[in-house]
Design a protein around this motif. Sequence first.
Motif, PDB file in Angstrom:
ATOM      1  N   SER A  49       0.826  -1.220   0.000  1.00 38.67           N
ATOM      2  CA  SER A  49       0.000   0.000   0.000  1.00 38.67           C
ATOM      3  C   SER A  49       0.854   1.262   0.000  1.00 38.67           C
ATOM      4  O   SER A  49       0.396   2.323  -0.397  1.00 38.67           O
ATOM      5  CB  SER A  49      -0.956  -0.003   1.193  1.00 38.67           C
ATOM      6  N   ILE A  70      -5.625  -4.148  -5.129  1.00 38.21           N
ATOM      7  CA  ILE A  70      -6.750  -3.360  -4.573  1.00 38.21           C
ATOM      8  C   ILE A  70      -6.188  -2.116  -3.873  1.00 38.21           C
ATOM      9  O   ILE A  70      -6.719  -1.016  -4.009  1.00 38.21           O
ATOM     10  CB  ILE A  70      -7.577  -4.217  -3.585  1.00 38.21           C
ATOM     11  N   PRO A  73      -3.811   0.355  -7.199  1.00 37.48           N
ATOM     12  CA  PRO A  73      -4.135   0.027  -8.595  1.00 37.48           C
ATOM     13  C   PRO A  73      -3.288   0.777  -9.621  1.00 37.48           C
ATOM     14  O   PRO A  73      -3.211   0.375 -10.787  1.00 37.48           O
ATOM     15  CB  PRO A  73      -5.610   0.443  -8.698  1.00 37.48           C
ATOM     16  N   ALA A 121     -15.356  -7.336  -1.098  1.00 30.77           N
ATOM     17  CA  ALA A 121     -16.188  -6.200  -1.509  1.00 30.77           C
ATOM     18  C   ALA A 121     -17.548  -6.203  -0.795  1.00 30.77           C
ATOM     19  O   ALA A 121     -18.156  -5.154  -0.636  1.00 30.77           O
ATOM     20  CB  ALA A 121     -16.388  -6.232  -3.022  1.00 30.77           C
ATOM     21  N   GLU A 283     -13.228  -2.921 -11.448  1.00 30.26           N
ATOM     22  CA  GLU A 283     -14.169  -2.038 -10.746  1.00 30.26           C
ATOM     23  C   GLU A 283     -15.593  -2.526 -10.995  1.00 30.26           C
ATOM     24  O   GLU A 283     -15.843  -3.142 -12.037  1.00 30.26           O
ATOM     25  CB  GLU A 283     -14.023  -0.600 -11.261  1.00 30.26           C
ATOM     26  N   PRO A 284     -16.563  -2.334 -10.124  1.00 28.93           N
ATOM     27  CA  PRO A 284     -16.462  -1.600  -8.865  1.00 28.93           C
ATOM     28  C   PRO A 284     -15.983  -2.466  -7.694  1.00 28.93           C
ATOM     29  O   PRO A 284     -15.886  -1.979  -6.582  1.00 28.93           O
ATOM     30  CB  PRO A 284     -17.901  -1.116  -8.626  1.00 28.93           C
ATOM     31  N   ARG A 286     -13.101  -3.584  -6.942  1.00 28.51           N
ATOM     32  CA  ARG A 286     -11.872  -3.103  -6.301  1.00 28.51           C
ATOM     33  C   ARG A 286     -12.156  -2.022  -5.263  1.00 28.51           C
ATOM     34  O   ARG A 286     -11.692  -2.089  -4.125  1.00 28.51           O
ATOM     35  CB  ARG A 286     -10.872  -2.577  -7.350  1.00 28.51           C
ATOM     36  N   THR A 287     -12.934  -1.027  -5.654  1.00 31.52           N
ATOM     37  CA  THR A 287     -13.201   0.089  -4.736  1.00 31.52           C
ATOM     38  C   THR A 287     -13.981  -0.377  -3.508  1.00 31.52           C
ATOM     39  O   THR A 287     -13.718   0.070  -2.388  1.00 31.52           O
ATOM     40  CB  THR A 287     -14.004   1.189  -5.467  1.00 31.52           C
ATOM     41  N   GLN A 288     -14.922  -1.292  -3.720  1.00 34.55           N
ATOM     42  CA  GLN A 288     -15.706  -1.797  -2.578  1.00 34.55           C
ATOM     43  C   GLN A 288     -14.820  -2.618  -1.637  1.00 34.55           C
ATOM     44  O   GLN A 288     -14.906  -2.498  -0.411  1.00 34.55           O
ATOM     45  CB  GLN A 288     -16.875  -2.663  -3.076  1.00 34.55           C
ATOM     46  N   LEU A 290     -11.662  -2.249  -1.306  1.00 31.09           N
ATOM     47  CA  LEU A 290     -10.714  -1.303  -0.693  1.00 31.09           C
ATOM     48  C   LEU A 290     -11.265  -0.747   0.619  1.00 31.09           C
ATOM     49  O   LEU A 290     -10.532  -0.601   1.601  1.00 31.09           O
ATOM     50  CB  LEU A 290     -10.416  -0.164  -1.691  1.00 31.09           C
ATOM     51  N   THR A 291     -12.550  -0.442   0.636  1.00 33.79           N
ATOM     52  CA  THR A 291     -13.157   0.102   1.858  1.00 33.79           C
ATOM     53  C   THR A 291     -12.950  -0.859   3.028  1.00 33.79           C
ATOM     54  O   THR A 291     -12.527  -0.456   4.115  1.00 33.79           O
ATOM     55  CB  THR A 291     -14.670   0.339   1.619  1.00 33.79           C
ATOM     56  N   GLU A 294      -9.205  -0.998   3.932  1.00 30.84           N
ATOM     57  CA  GLU A 294      -8.744   0.220   4.622  1.00 30.84           C
ATOM     58  C   GLU A 294      -9.218   0.246   6.072  1.00 30.84           C
ATOM     59  O   GLU A 294      -8.501   0.708   6.947  1.00 30.84           O
ATOM     60  CB  GLU A 294      -9.209   1.464   3.855  1.00 30.84           C
TER      61      GLU A 294
END
Length: 300
Positions: A49, A70, A73, A121, A283-284, A286-288, A290-291, A294
């Motif tokens: 990261s 993730i 990217p 995700a 996507e989507p 990856r973004t989901q 990621l949350t 994180e």
Amino acid sequence: MTTQETAEKIQRLKQERNAVILAHNYQIPEVQDIADHTGDSLELARIASKTDYDVIVFCGVMFMAETANILCPQKTTLIPDPKAGCPLADMIDLKKLQKLQAQHPDAVTVCYVNSSAEVKAHSDVVCTSANAVKIVASIDKPIIFVPDRHLGDYAAKKTGREIILGPGWCPTHYNIDPDDIRDLKNKYPDAEVVVHPECTREILALADHICSTSQMIRAVAASSAPRFIIGTEQGLLHRLKKDNPDKEFLTPGPCLCPNMKKITLDKVLRSLETMEHKVVVPEPVRTQALTALERMLEYV
Ligand code: 13P
């Protein structure tokens, strides 16, 4: 080409590509030795990261390389063998997870990092073996824990939280025979037992230390015991022996993850030559995912 020549070629190409090599603690010794960083799932995710390199060559299994992609990217993540999967991760899919979530609509979903990007995700927070207990302890609601039922059971026992266990287990850790550990303990009463929380409850009950692979490295370094019974994948022995030449390591039979062993030095070299095999989480998803990742990284 000798191992030495292959390793030198890898070092040269790594510079040209501005690449960093990350290797999990279960990798074969030659791969660990050419890596810039070795570590457990959590450490490697953190390093990925924050990396400044353009390319990450991930020597581990697919869910680990996916996690790196993730988290960053904008970098190119390569896995030297895309067939290096994880049977534990494959034991839960979105359909099974959503069924559990429908049955327990008020529960928080904690997902072990050994899972697909799609499962991450649809989870609230990810955990690894290094922080599962801490994360579970911080949640004051019923928890769906997927996919590893042994780690989930261990976290429930340590925290007293109500946990709905997922359907998975690690075949490599499951194969460790508790009788082999008992026999070694009887033969070497001065040995400390160090095991991974993916082991069965019966094995965990025999342990002095229950921890992630990197936590095992630190536990052994900090202990004054002369010998250790190691209940995890045998790749970890390379680092343990290197760091502790005066200590003895005993194993309860062969404990081998065939997927971790798919990565070889030749494949790492080929990966850098051809820039294959790229790991890209679409996507989507990856973004989901990621949350949830994180949220985990905020914990420690
Ligand atoms: P660690 O995160 O403890 O290195 O474990 C990874 C794994 O896949 C264990 O089977």
